[in-house]
Design an enzyme around this catalytic site. Sequence first.
Site, PDB file in Angstrom:
ATOM      1  N   ASP A 106      78.088  60.418 -21.409  1.00 52.44           N
ATOM      2  CA  ASP A 106      78.906  59.625 -21.992  1.00 52.44           C
ATOM      3  C   ASP A 106      78.583  59.838 -23.542  1.00 52.44           C
ATOM      4  OD1 ASP A 106      80.802  57.363 -22.313  1.00 52.44           O
ATOM      5  OD2 ASP A 106      78.857  56.207 -23.151  1.00 52.44           O
ATOM      6  N   ILE A 156      84.105  52.913 -16.099  1.00 48.70           N
ATOM      7  CA  ILE A 156      84.077  53.462 -14.636  1.00 48.70           C
ATOM      8  C   ILE A 156      83.239  52.699 -13.820  1.00 48.70           C
ATOM      9  CG2 ILE A 156      86.020  55.101 -14.847  1.00 48.70           C
ATOM     10  CD1 ILE A 156      82.933  56.147 -13.527  1.00 48.70           C
ATOM     11  N   ARG A 168      77.900  50.047  -7.117  1.00 50.79           N
ATOM     12  CA  ARG A 168      77.182  51.366  -6.855  1.00 50.79           C
ATOM     13  C   ARG A 168      77.849  51.916  -5.419  1.00 50.79           C
ATOM     14  NH1 ARG A 168      73.703  52.569 -10.802  1.00 50.79           N
ATOM     15  NH2 ARG A 168      72.373  51.004 -11.585  1.00 50.79           N
TER      16      ARG A 168
HETATM   17  P1  5GP Z   1      75.089  58.419 -22.360  1.00 51.97           P
HETATM   18  O1  5GP Z   1      75.760  57.408 -23.197  1.00 51.97           O
HETATM   19  O2  5GP Z   1      73.465  58.197 -22.545  1.00 51.97           O
HETATM   20  O3  5GP Z   1      75.412  59.481 -22.256  1.00 51.97           O
HETATM   21  O4  5GP Z   1      75.001  57.369 -20.946  1.00 51.97           O
HETATM   22  C1  5GP Z   1      73.970  56.962 -20.181  1.00 51.97           C
HETATM   23  C2  5GP Z   1      74.381  56.022 -19.034  1.00 51.97           C
HETATM   24  O5  5GP Z   1      75.424  55.140 -19.428  1.00 51.97           O
HETATM   25  C3  5GP Z   1      74.805  56.613 -17.921  1.00 51.97           C
HETATM   26  O6  5GP Z   1      73.537  57.383 -17.145  1.00 51.97           O
HETATM   27  C4  5GP Z   1      75.249  55.471 -17.222  1.00 51.97           C
HETATM   28  O7  5GP Z   1      74.310  54.854 -16.430  1.00 51.97           O
HETATM   29  C5  5GP Z   1      75.914  54.637 -18.381  1.00 51.97           C
HETATM   30  N1  5GP Z   1      77.244  54.817 -18.592  1.00 51.97           N
HETATM   31  C6  5GP Z   1      78.053  55.544 -19.360  1.00 51.97           C
HETATM   32  N2  5GP Z   1      79.423  55.607 -19.114  1.00 51.97           N
HETATM   33  C7  5GP Z   1      79.517  54.627 -17.824  1.00 51.97           C
HETATM   34  C8  5GP Z   1      80.529  54.274 -17.390  1.00 51.97           C
HETATM   35  O8  5GP Z   1      81.826  54.436 -17.384  1.00 51.97           O
HETATM   36  N3  5GP Z   1      80.380  53.483 -16.163  1.00 51.97           N
HETATM   37  C9  5GP Z   1      79.210  53.043 -15.846  1.00 51.97           C
HETATM   38  N4  5GP Z   1      79.025  52.327 -14.781  1.00 51.97           N
HETATM   39  N5  5GP Z   1      78.122  53.373 -16.453  1.00 51.97           N
HETATM   40  C10 5GP Z   1      78.465  54.316 -17.660  1.00 51.97           C
HETATM   41 MG    MG Z   2      73.890  52.195 -15.529  1.00 50.21          MG
END
Ligand code: 5GP
Ligand code: MG
Length: 178
Positions: A106, A156, A168
Amino acid sequence: MKEIRILDKDFDLFIEYDAILNSIKQLAVKLNEDLENKNPIFVAVLNGSFMFASDLMKYVTIPSEITFVRIASYKGTNSTNTIKEVLGLNEEIKNRTVVIIEDIVDSGNTLEMLLNRFKLYEPKEVKTATLLFKPDAIVKDVKPEYVAMEIPNDFIVGFGLDYDGYGRNLKDIYRIKE
Ligand code: 5GP
Ligand code: MG
C-alpha cells in the site's frame, strides 16, 4: 455472495477466486523462470499472506524453501513512533536469494522496513512478490518486482486480508462500499 457486511462496514464482491488463482499461476510461471537455479527461500509475512503463499507455492516448481515471519509493531518511547520488528526468522539467509511474500503493498512502509531488516542478514538478493499492489498509494521508494494484481486505492478484504481481524477466510476479495 455479491455483498457482505463485516462488523460495521459493507463490502462488494471485487475479485473472484478464479481470477485471483489465474493471476497467481501466472506469477508462479515468472518466478519459476527467473529464479531457476537460484535455490530461493520464500519468506511469507503472516497473517495476511497465508492464502496467497499457500496457492502460490503449489505452482512454484523450482527447488526452494518456504518459511514464515510475523511483524510485531509496538509504540516507541515517542508515541507517534511505531517500532516494527520481524519475528520468527530462524533460517540462515546469508548469501541466499530471498523472496518476500506479501499480501498487499500500500504505502510501501512495511516493505521498506522489511527490506532494511533483511539486508542486515546479508542475503545475496531480496525480491518481493505481492498478491496486491496499489500503485496510487505508494509513498516510499520501493517497488515489488512480482505483482499478481494491481488494484485502485480502496480498502479491500478477503483472501487473507482482514478488517479488524475478520474476513481473512473469505475466498474472494471484497471492496469497501463508498
Ligand atoms: P503498507 O502501507 O505498509 O504498504 O501496508 C501495510 C499493511 O497494511 C498491509 O500488509 C496490510 O496489512 C494493510 N493494508 C493495506 N491496504 C489494505 C487494504 O486495502 N485492506 C486490508 N485489509 N489491509 C490493507
Ligand atoms: Mg492488516
